[in-house]
Design a protein around this motif. Sequence first.
Motif, PDB file in Angstrom:
ATOM      1  N   PHE A 174      38.481  38.656  32.130  1.00 53.67           N
ATOM      2  CA  PHE A 174      38.437  37.238  32.512  1.00 53.67           C
ATOM      3  C   PHE A 174      39.516  36.393  31.832  1.00 53.67           C
ATOM      4  O   PHE A 174      39.976  35.402  32.395  1.00 53.67           O
ATOM      5  CB  PHE A 174      37.054  36.656  32.209  1.00 53.67           C
ATOM      6  CG  PHE A 174      35.990  37.096  33.177  1.00 53.67           C
ATOM      7  CD1 PHE A 174      36.103  36.825  34.534  1.00 53.67           C
ATOM      8  CD2 PHE A 174      34.869  37.782  32.732  1.00 53.67           C
ATOM      9  CE1 PHE A 174      35.129  37.228  35.436  1.00 53.67           C
ATOM     10  CE2 PHE A 174      33.886  38.193  33.616  1.00 53.67           C
ATOM     11  CZ  PHE A 174      34.017  37.919  34.970  1.00 53.67           C
ATOM     12  N   LEU A 175      39.913  36.794  30.613  1.00 57.56           N
ATOM     13  CA  LEU A 175      40.927  36.009  29.901  1.00 57.56           C
ATOM     14  C   LEU A 175      42.345  36.324  30.363  1.00 57.56           C
ATOM     15  O   LEU A 175      43.273  35.565  30.112  1.00 57.56           O
ATOM     16  CB  LEU A 175      40.807  36.248  28.389  1.00 57.56           C
ATOM     17  CG  LEU A 175      39.507  35.757  27.738  1.00 57.56           C
ATOM     18  CD1 LEU A 175      39.504  36.077  26.249  1.00 57.56           C
ATOM     19  CD2 LEU A 175      39.304  34.261  27.968  1.00 57.56           C
ATOM     20  N   ASP A 176      42.532  37.457  31.040  1.00 52.21           N
ATOM     21  CA  ASP A 176      43.860  37.824  31.526  1.00 52.21           C
ATOM     22  C   ASP A 176      43.753  38.438  32.920  1.00 52.21           C
ATOM     23  O   ASP A 176      44.055  39.618  33.123  1.00 52.21           O
ATOM     24  CB  ASP A 176      44.514  38.807  30.547  1.00 52.21           C
ATOM     25  CG  ASP A 176      45.961  39.119  30.924  1.00 52.21           C
ATOM     26  OD1 ASP A 176      46.577  38.310  31.654  1.00 52.21           O
ATOM     27  OD2 ASP A 176      46.466  40.181  30.486  1.00 52.21           O
ATOM     28  N   PRO A 177      43.329  37.655  33.913  1.00 49.35           N
ATOM     29  CA  PRO A 177      43.124  38.210  35.265  1.00 49.35           C
ATOM     30  C   PRO A 177      44.448  38.515  35.961  1.00 49.35           C
ATOM     31  O   PRO A 177      45.431  37.803  35.794  1.00 49.35           O
ATOM     32  CB  PRO A 177      42.367  37.091  35.982  1.00 49.35           C
ATOM     33  CG  PRO A 177      42.790  35.842  35.282  1.00 49.35           C
ATOM     34  CD  PRO A 177      42.997  36.222  33.846  1.00 49.35           C
ATOM     35  N   ALA A 178      44.428  39.583  36.743  1.00 50.17           N
ATOM     36  CA  ALA A 178      45.613  39.957  37.512  1.00 50.17           C
ATOM     37  C   ALA A 178      45.514  39.493  38.957  1.00 50.17           C
ATOM     38  O   ALA A 178      46.496  39.565  39.699  1.00 50.17           O
ATOM     39  CB  ALA A 178      45.803  41.476  37.476  1.00 50.17           C
ATOM     40  N   ARG A 179      44.337  39.017  39.342  1.00 48.94           N
ATOM     41  CA  ARG A 179      44.136  38.550  40.723  1.00 48.94           C
ATOM     42  C   ARG A 179      43.000  37.535  40.732  1.00 48.94           C
ATOM     43  O   ARG A 179      42.141  37.544  39.845  1.00 48.94           O
ATOM     44  CB  ARG A 179      43.827  39.728  41.661  1.00 48.94           C
ATOM     45  CG  ARG A 179      42.617  40.535  41.267  1.00 48.94           C
ATOM     46  CD  ARG A 179      42.584  41.900  41.940  1.00 48.94           C
ATOM     47  NE  ARG A 179      43.814  42.646  41.659  1.00 48.94           N
ATOM     48  CZ  ARG A 179      43.983  43.352  40.528  1.00 48.94           C
ATOM     49  NH1 ARG A 179      43.042  43.399  39.602  1.00 48.94           N
ATOM     50  NH2 ARG A 179      45.103  43.992  40.316  1.00 48.94           N
ATOM     51  N   PRO A 180      42.946  36.670  41.723  1.00 47.89           N
ATOM     52  CA  PRO A 180      41.898  35.646  41.771  1.00 47.89           C
ATOM     53  C   PRO A 180      40.564  36.219  42.254  1.00 47.89           C
ATOM     54  O   PRO A 180      40.518  37.244  42.950  1.00 47.89           O
ATOM     55  CB  PRO A 180      42.456  34.637  42.777  1.00 47.89           C
ATOM     56  CG  PRO A 180      43.322  35.462  43.670  1.00 47.89           C
ATOM     57  CD  PRO A 180      43.936  36.523  42.812  1.00 47.89           C
ATOM     58  N   LEU A 181      39.490  35.546  41.901  1.00 49.00           N
ATOM     59  CA  LEU A 181      38.157  35.966  42.332  1.00 49.00           C
ATOM     60  C   LEU A 181      38.045  35.940  43.851  1.00 49.00           C
ATOM     61  O   LEU A 181      37.354  36.777  44.443  1.00 49.00           O
ATOM     62  CB  LEU A 181      37.100  35.043  41.711  1.00 49.00           C
ATOM     63  CG  LEU A 181      35.642  35.315  42.091  1.00 49.00           C
ATOM     64  CD1 LEU A 181      35.224  36.703  41.650  1.00 49.00           C
ATOM     65  CD2 LEU A 181      34.735  34.255  41.478  1.00 49.00           C
ATOM     66  N   SER A 182      38.748  35.007  44.486  1.00 56.33           N
ATOM     67  CA  SER A 182      38.680  34.896  45.947  1.00 56.33           C
ATOM     68  C   SER A 182      39.116  36.192  46.631  1.00 56.33           C
ATOM     69  O   SER A 182      38.653  36.508  47.728  1.00 56.33           O
ATOM     70  CB  SER A 182      39.548  33.736  46.429  1.00 56.33           C
ATOM     71  OG  SER A 182      40.899  33.915  46.028  1.00 56.33           O
ATOM     72  N   GLU A 183      40.008  36.928  45.978  1.00 53.31           N
ATOM     73  CA  GLU A 183      40.467  38.196  46.562  1.00 53.31           C
ATOM     74  C   GLU A 183      39.340  39.213  46.604  1.00 53.31           C
ATOM     75  O   GLU A 183      39.233  39.996  47.556  1.00 53.31           O
ATOM     76  CB  GLU A 183      41.646  38.737  45.744  1.00 53.31           C
ATOM     77  CG  GLU A 183      42.333  39.934  46.380  1.00 53.31           C
ATOM     78  CD  GLU A 183      43.574  40.346  45.620  1.00 53.31           C
ATOM     79  OE1 GLU A 183      43.706  41.547  45.282  1.00 53.31           O
ATOM     80  OE2 GLU A 183      44.414  39.461  45.339  1.00 53.31           O
ATOM     81  N   LEU A 184      38.497  39.234  45.561  1.00 53.96           N
ATOM     82  CA  LEU A 184      37.351  40.142  45.554  1.00 53.96           C
ATOM     83  C   LEU A 184      36.334  39.732  46.610  1.00 53.96           C
ATOM     84  O   LEU A 184      35.716  40.569  47.266  1.00 53.96           O
ATOM     85  CB  LEU A 184      36.660  40.142  44.187  1.00 53.96           C
ATOM     86  CG  LEU A 184      37.394  40.714  42.981  1.00 53.96           C
ATOM     87  CD1 LEU A 184      36.449  40.758  41.788  1.00 53.96           C
ATOM     88  CD2 LEU A 184      37.933  42.094  43.276  1.00 53.96           C
ATOM     89  N   LEU A 185      36.155  38.429  46.770  1.00 58.08           N
ATOM     90  CA  LEU A 185      35.134  37.924  47.675  1.00 58.08           C
ATOM     91  C   LEU A 185      35.494  38.098  49.144  1.00 58.08           C
ATOM     92  O   LEU A 185      34.655  38.484  49.960  1.00 58.08           O
ATOM     93  CB  LEU A 185      34.876  36.442  47.388  1.00 58.08           C
ATOM     94  CG  LEU A 185      34.373  36.084  45.985  1.00 58.08           C
ATOM     95  CD1 LEU A 185      34.226  34.577  45.851  1.00 58.08           C
ATOM     96  CD2 LEU A 185      33.068  36.782  45.693  1.00 58.08           C
ATOM     97  N   SER A 186      36.747  37.855  49.471  1.00 55.01           N
ATOM     98  CA  SER A 186      37.115  37.804  50.895  1.00 55.01           C
ATOM     99  C   SER A 186      38.007  38.943  51.366  1.00 55.01           C
ATOM    100  O   SER A 186      38.094  39.180  52.571  1.00 55.01           O
ATOM    101  CB  SER A 186      37.826  36.480  51.185  1.00 55.01           C
ATOM    102  OG  SER A 186      39.012  36.368  50.407  1.00 55.01           O
TER     103      SER A 186
END
Length: 470
Positions: A174-186
């Motif tokens: 969470f402190l160093d994400p490589a992609r946004p959460l929206s990518e996992l969701l959609s």
Amino acid sequence: MSDPSSPSTPALRRGLKVLGTLLITLSAISPASSVFIIAPGVVGQAGSGAFWSFVIAAVVGVFMAFVYAELASAYPLSGGEYAIVARTLGRLPGFVTLGLLMVTQLLIIAVIALGVGTYLEVLIPGLSGPVVAAVTTAGATVLAVFDIKLNAWITGIFLAIEMVALVVVSALGFLDPARPLSELLSAPVAAADGVVGPASAGLIVGAAAVAIFSYNGYGSAVYFGEETTNAHRGIAKTILWALVITVIAELVPVTAVLLGAPSLPELFASDNMMSYFVNAQAGSTVNTVISLAVALAILNAVLAIILITSRMVFSTGRDAAWPGSLSRSLAAIHPRTGTPWIATVVTGVLATALCFADKDFLLVVTATSIVAVYGALCLAAINGRRNGSTAHAAYRMPWFPVAPVLALAALLYVVYQNALDPVIGRPSLLITLGIGVVSALYYLLVLRRRGQWVLRGPEDEASVADPALR
């Protein structure tokens, strides 16, 4: 006819508070073991769609937790699921459930113990997995013989260590994400034949079956019902809290890994996904520390599951499920520790021997049996309301019969998905069916003929443990 008030009925010692029962239950689930050992299987199948697989599994978990809580508050017995099913659906279904659990629980101890060597190899390369697993199981068995309150403290300390490890993993993602959460969701992706592409709904839902298994264990609180004070209310609370904590402790770090992994294709292709992630984010030293914490979590899970399984084995002896002398031995209570010591030793010896069995065989045998047990519990909850056998339950699930009906629908879909899998799913379903048939034959040809399978419970709950006595 049940006779739980018999003067010779062995009784476990009530010494656990709800917190102690919760600590042992969470240790049996072992969120760290699930994240590091089971979750990679979900990710390998569903890719980043594993997020949704775990969410779907959590919804099914809520339904099953409601079912478990109501049934366990009616029958907080050391026999667990088989004792509940026998009292609500009938003795034949109850003994079939017992047969499935006897095989599965012993094999699961070995399956989990075999993970210890994998994570100790970071310190001692070349370790023999089966030998390490056998030593781990034997050591856990020695601890399990001691007082249940001592074991609650031991599992609690180990559990705290594995929770810290999961917090570290979560922070790394969470402190160093490589992609946004929206990518996992959609836009979830998965690997197929080495090529990464969109993850289909079928893959995600199919992988949810494995995710359901990773959450499994919250219902095991019922096995300590005869050792927990105010068990009729306390066990239901323990089950519900165990599910909530488990979902958070597993879904959060899995999400963090999927968000923070530098390369999803490399993550999917890795032989050890979690080690790849920790190494990439924090280096080999942190990976070594985390690996040791996971090894400790696995040891803790082995200890907790031996405690659970030995209670079930004890209950089979008390219920006279086996020839006379064997049943009497398994039902023996240690005069000083108040624990089912012979049942514990027998459980440990069998599980230790199974550590040398082929791991693929262990996985095939255990893969779908929990689905059958869940199904039996859903039917037990429905029938218990219908015939009044659970009318004395201290906890009543909301929106009945929504939870058991929807859970059954989800379980049927899991069975369908497993039937399509010729490698593990389909053979596992056939083995589960075979165990059920053998168990049914033993009940019909041996137990029912001699009329000696007596469903017993603790004397202090005789009036509510069996409606026939009320």
